[in-house]
Design an enzyme around this catalytic site. Structure first.
Site, mmCIF file in Angstrom:
data_model
loop_
_atom_site.group_PDB
_atom_site.id
_atom_site.type_symbol
_atom_site.label_atom_id
_atom_site.label_comp_id
_atom_site.label_asym_id
_atom_site.label_seq_id
_atom_site.Cartn_x
_atom_site.Cartn_y
_atom_site.Cartn_z
ATOM 1 N N LYS A 215 21.635 41.501 23.797
ATOM 2 C CA LYS A 215 22.561 41.178 22.711
ATOM 3 C C LYS A 215 23.596 40.160 23.194
ATOM 4 O O LYS A 215 23.234 39.046 23.505
ATOM 5 C CB LYS A 215 23.177 42.479 22.179
ATOM 6 C CG LYS A 215 22.187 43.644 22.048
ATOM 7 C CD LYS A 215 21.146 43.457 20.952
ATOM 8 C CE LYS A 215 20.024 44.469 21.005
ATOM 9 N NZ LYS A 215 20.424 45.868 20.984
ATOM 10 N N TYR B 2 22.730 54.285 18.413
ATOM 11 C CA TYR B 2 21.645 53.304 18.283
ATOM 12 C C TYR B 2 20.316 54.059 18.087
ATOM 13 O O TYR B 2 20.032 55.001 18.831
ATOM 14 C CB TYR B 2 21.599 52.431 19.541
ATOM 15 C CG TYR B 2 20.424 51.490 19.563
ATOM 16 C CD1 TYR B 2 20.344 50.426 18.673
ATOM 17 C CD2 TYR B 2 19.384 51.674 20.464
ATOM 18 C CE1 TYR B 2 19.251 49.574 18.683
ATOM 19 C CE2 TYR B 2 18.296 50.814 20.481
ATOM 20 C CZ TYR B 2 18.230 49.765 19.585
ATOM 21 O OH TYR B 2 17.154 48.926 19.593
HETATM 22 C C1 LIG Z 1 19.762 47.106 21.317
HETATM 23 C C2 LIG Z 1 20.553 48.251 21.802
HETATM 24 C C3 LIG Z 1 20.061 49.101 22.792
HETATM 25 C C4 LIG Z 1 18.659 48.942 23.362
HETATM 26 O O1 LIG Z 1 18.521 47.773 24.089
HETATM 27 P P1 LIG Z 1 17.121 46.943 24.208
HETATM 28 O O2 LIG Z 1 17.529 45.800 25.073
HETATM 29 O O3 LIG Z 1 16.736 46.556 22.822
HETATM 30 O O4 LIG Z 1 16.139 47.849 24.837
HETATM 31 C C5 LIG Z 1 20.873 50.129 23.224
HETATM 32 N N1 LIG Z 1 22.107 50.316 22.707
HETATM 33 C C6 LIG Z 1 22.614 49.514 21.746
HETATM 34 C C7 LIG Z 1 23.969 49.779 21.217
HETATM 35 C C8 LIG Z 1 21.862 48.459 21.261
HETATM 36 O O5 LIG Z 1 22.362 47.690 20.293
#
Ligand SMILES: *Cc1c(COP(=O)(O)O)cnc(C)c1O
Length: 386
Positions: free
Chosen positions: A201, A104
């Site tokens: 997510k 990421y």
């Molecule tokens: C979005 C994401 C993050 C970071 O998370 P946030 O809630 O945006 O700070 C870390 N790892 C993965 C795989 C992600 O998709």
């Protein structure tokens, strides 16, 4: 409710670590919008003294996180990146981390632009190649950092095999399970020491919050992480904790549909004459297919694809003509989103590194939502005609 091990995932997602509010019987935990708690005498309180250290709404979410990952201790942070930051603070200058090379973008940025300056050394390798990992291990290696499926290439790594390697070399295995979710795979059971989530997510699932989580089994590790959480202060607030908890309760129903829709769209894209490659671990020709089948319940809701006309302009043309699917960062919500990793989520990764892992100029990443699959296919079809 405690955390009875005999309950199945679907039941734990709704009840795990949860019990009605003791003061009123409220089935959902109240949003304890308070910074402090009255004490009867100095130090005599009901377990809550100051809300950075502990807040009952956050505690309810932390218990749920632990339960649904099959772990013992959960911690909730203000974002996924705050959770990543807390894990890295377990390390000391000179320590080395081996991470997946298809990471990421925000995690890559935190590693290379912030923690590298504090003397942590990072090696990025293709974790499909166990020999490549082993060749990076030195006496200073402390941590293996894994995402699976990866973002945006949807590579799959064998968590159990990495768990064995971590055990032999006494390394902490950290698995970012954001794409997998606790419904599809449980890394702790496969040998991971720390499971990380961007609950922004799939756990939240409705694109209405930013929140991160960690789950561990080891008491000493949990104690150190709680110390870091309170000392650094990047906690999740009560409102977001509540929303994440609400999202978790439907995770299984959503993930089943995300997976079904993604399968239909992956097959549609693979047959389309303008599409070059489709990345989806459900294809039997996907290099990680057998491992995905072994460690995941379905193949998740993410599909990436590239175009035969491998240019940014072609990708932009497709993305900008989508009508149902929204052009936006992020993933894992009920609505379908499209992104262009090279300019959006992975813009902070140098071009040469990007190309090496397959993030070509025309690569488009789709987070497949819960709409009718035929509508999504029609939308892609008309955008690909352009
Ligand atoms: C979005 C994401 C993050 C970071 O998370 P946030 O809630 O945006 O700070 C870390 N790892 C993965 C795989 C992600 O998709």
């Amino acid at each position: 409710m405690a955390n009875p091990k005999h309950l199945k995932t679907e039941t734990l997602l709704i009840h795990g670590g949860q019990s009605p509010d003791p003061s009123t019987g409220a089935v959902m935990p109240p949003i304890y919008q308070t910074s402090t708690f009255a004490q009867e005498a100095p130090g005599a309180h009901k377990g809550y003294a100051y809300a950075r250290a502990k807040n009952p709404t956050r505690t309810a979410l932390e218990n749920a996180l632990a339960s649904i990952e099959g772990g013992t201790y959960g911690l909730a942070f203000g974002s996924g990146m705050a959770a990543v930051d807390a894990v890295l603070k377990l390390l000391h200058p000179g320590d080395e981390v081996i991470a997946t090379n298809d990471l990421y973008g925000g995690t890559y940025r935190l590693f290379t632009k912030i923690f590298a300056d504090f003397g942590i050394v990072f090696h990025f390798v293709d974790m499909q190649d166990m020999a490549a990992i082993s060749s990076c291990i030195t006496p200073k290696t402390k941590m293996l950092w894994v995402e699976t499926p990866t973002n945006p290439m949807l590579n799959i790594f064998d968590i159990a095999a990495l768990g064995k390697l971590a055990k032999v070399h006494q390394l902490l295995l950290v698995v970012d399970n954001t794409f997998g979710t606790p419904y599809l795979q449980n890394p702790l059971a496969l040998g991971a020491h720390i499971v990380l989530h961007s609950a922004t997510k799939y756990l939240g699932g409705h694109s209405d919050l930013v929140l991160g989580g960690l789950v561990v089994n080891d008491a000493a590790l949990a104690e150190r992480l709680y110390f870091i959480q309170n000392a650094s202060g990047a906690i999740s607030g009560p409102m977001d904790s509540f929303l994440a908890l609400r999202g978790i309760k439907t995770l299984h129903v959503r993930m089943d549909r995300h997976g079904e829709n993604a399968e239909k769209i992956a097959h549609f894209l693979e047959k389309h004459p303008s599409v070059d490659r489709v990345y989806w671990p459900g294809f039997s020709h996907h290099p990680g297919h057998d491992i995905a089948k072994k460690q995941m319940r379905n193949f998740g809701g993410m599909v990436s694809f590239s175009l035969k006309n491998d240019t940014k302009a072609a990708a932009f043309r497709v993305i900008s003509h989508l009508k149902v699917i929204t052009l936006a960062e992020s993933l894992g919500g009920v609505e379908s989103l499209a992104g262009h990793p090279a300019t959006m989520t992975h813009g902070s990764i140098p071009e040469a590194t990007r190309k090496e892992v397959g993030i070509v100029d025309s690569l488009i990443r789709l987070s497949i939502g819960l709409e009718n699959a035929a509508d999504l296919i029609d939308d892609l079809e008309q955008a690909l005609e352009r």
